[in-house]
Design a protein around this motif. Structure first.
Motif, mmCIF file in Angstrom:
data_model
loop_
_atom_site.group_PDB
_atom_site.id
_atom_site.type_symbol
_atom_site.label_atom_id
_atom_site.label_comp_id
_atom_site.label_asym_id
_atom_site.label_seq_id
_atom_site.Cartn_x
_atom_site.Cartn_y
_atom_site.Cartn_z
ATOM 1 N N LYS A 210 39.935 -7.544 17.565
ATOM 2 C CA LYS A 210 39.567 -6.132 17.447
ATOM 3 C C LYS A 210 40.562 -5.239 18.195
ATOM 4 O O LYS A 210 40.972 -4.195 17.681
ATOM 5 N N ILE A 211 40.931 -5.655 19.398
ATOM 6 C CA ILE A 211 41.914 -4.875 20.163
ATOM 7 C C ILE A 211 43.255 -4.918 19.443
ATOM 8 O O ILE A 211 43.937 -3.897 19.308
ATOM 9 N N GLU A 212 43.619 -6.085 18.967
ATOM 10 C CA GLU A 212 44.883 -6.225 18.247
ATOM 11 C C GLU A 212 44.908 -5.331 17.003
ATOM 12 O O GLU A 212 45.917 -4.675 16.718
ATOM 13 N N ASP A 213 43.793 -5.276 16.291
ATOM 14 C CA ASP A 213 43.709 -4.420 15.104
ATOM 15 C C ASP A 213 43.885 -2.946 15.472
ATOM 16 O O ASP A 213 44.543 -2.191 14.749
ATOM 17 N N ARG A 214 43.309 -2.530 16.593
ATOM 18 C CA ARG A 214 43.436 -1.129 17.027
ATOM 19 C C ARG A 214 44.887 -0.803 17.369
ATOM 20 O O ARG A 214 45.395 0.257 17.010
ATOM 21 N N PHE A 215 45.553 -1.698 18.091
ATOM 22 C CA PHE A 215 46.969 -1.486 18.411
ATOM 23 C C PHE A 215 47.810 -1.436 17.134
ATOM 24 O O PHE A 215 48.697 -0.594 16.997
ATOM 25 N N SER A 216 47.533 -2.332 16.205
ATOM 26 C CA SER A 216 48.281 -2.371 14.947
ATOM 27 C C SER A 216 48.081 -1.093 14.137
ATOM 28 O O SER A 216 49.031 -0.555 13.561
#
Length: 144
Positions: A100-106
């Motif tokens: 989820k955090i990775e998706d937000r950064f992406s």
């Protein structure tokens, strides 16, 4: 799953040193621990670390200027976000990934047109054990 890279003697010794350590180690701390194995110069350690970083077997903690062995090298490559929780009291380090955090950064990077090469998140604070100790000490002090 990527095949395990073939490591040189120096790379293997550096990786073993980091794996056995209970805390992150600087390159000079690694050098000190490996002097008995014939390491004489920081360059020997840095060359080994460069390869270990490239293969994802080791991570650099920028805030500490230190290195840790990857706790799960088979689960992520260099393109995946890696996060670390670092206890300010005991020096413990916990590595994790969160989609989820990775998706937000992406999503942010895509919206801004930012080309991300690597993403590493470092969170500083107190681990559960150190937090309990601090709370107990504060309670004892308040009761005194």
């Amino acid at each position: 799953m990527t095949p395990k890279p073939t490591l040189t003697r120096n790379q293997t010794l550096v990786l073993q040193t980091l794996t056995a350590a209970v805390e992150p180690l600087s390159a000079y701390a690694i050098l000190d621990r490996l002097r008995g194995e014939g390491f004489r110069a920081p360059l020997q350690v840095y060359r080994a670390l460069d390869k270990l970083l490239e293969t994802g077997l080791v991570h650099r903690l920028d805030s500490l200027k230190a290195f840790v062995a990857c706790s799960h090298p088979h689960q992520h490559g260099g393109e995946e976000m890696v996060a670390f929780a670092i206890c300010e009291s005991c020096g413990g380090v916990w590595e994790f990934s969160d989609s989820k955090i990775e998706d937000r950064f992406s999503a942010w990077a895509e919206a801004e047109g930012f080309l991300t090469r690597t993403t590493t998140l470092e969170i500083s604070g107190l681990c559960a054990t150190c937090r309990q100790r601090a709370d107990a000490a504060a309670a004892a002090e308040a009761g005194a």
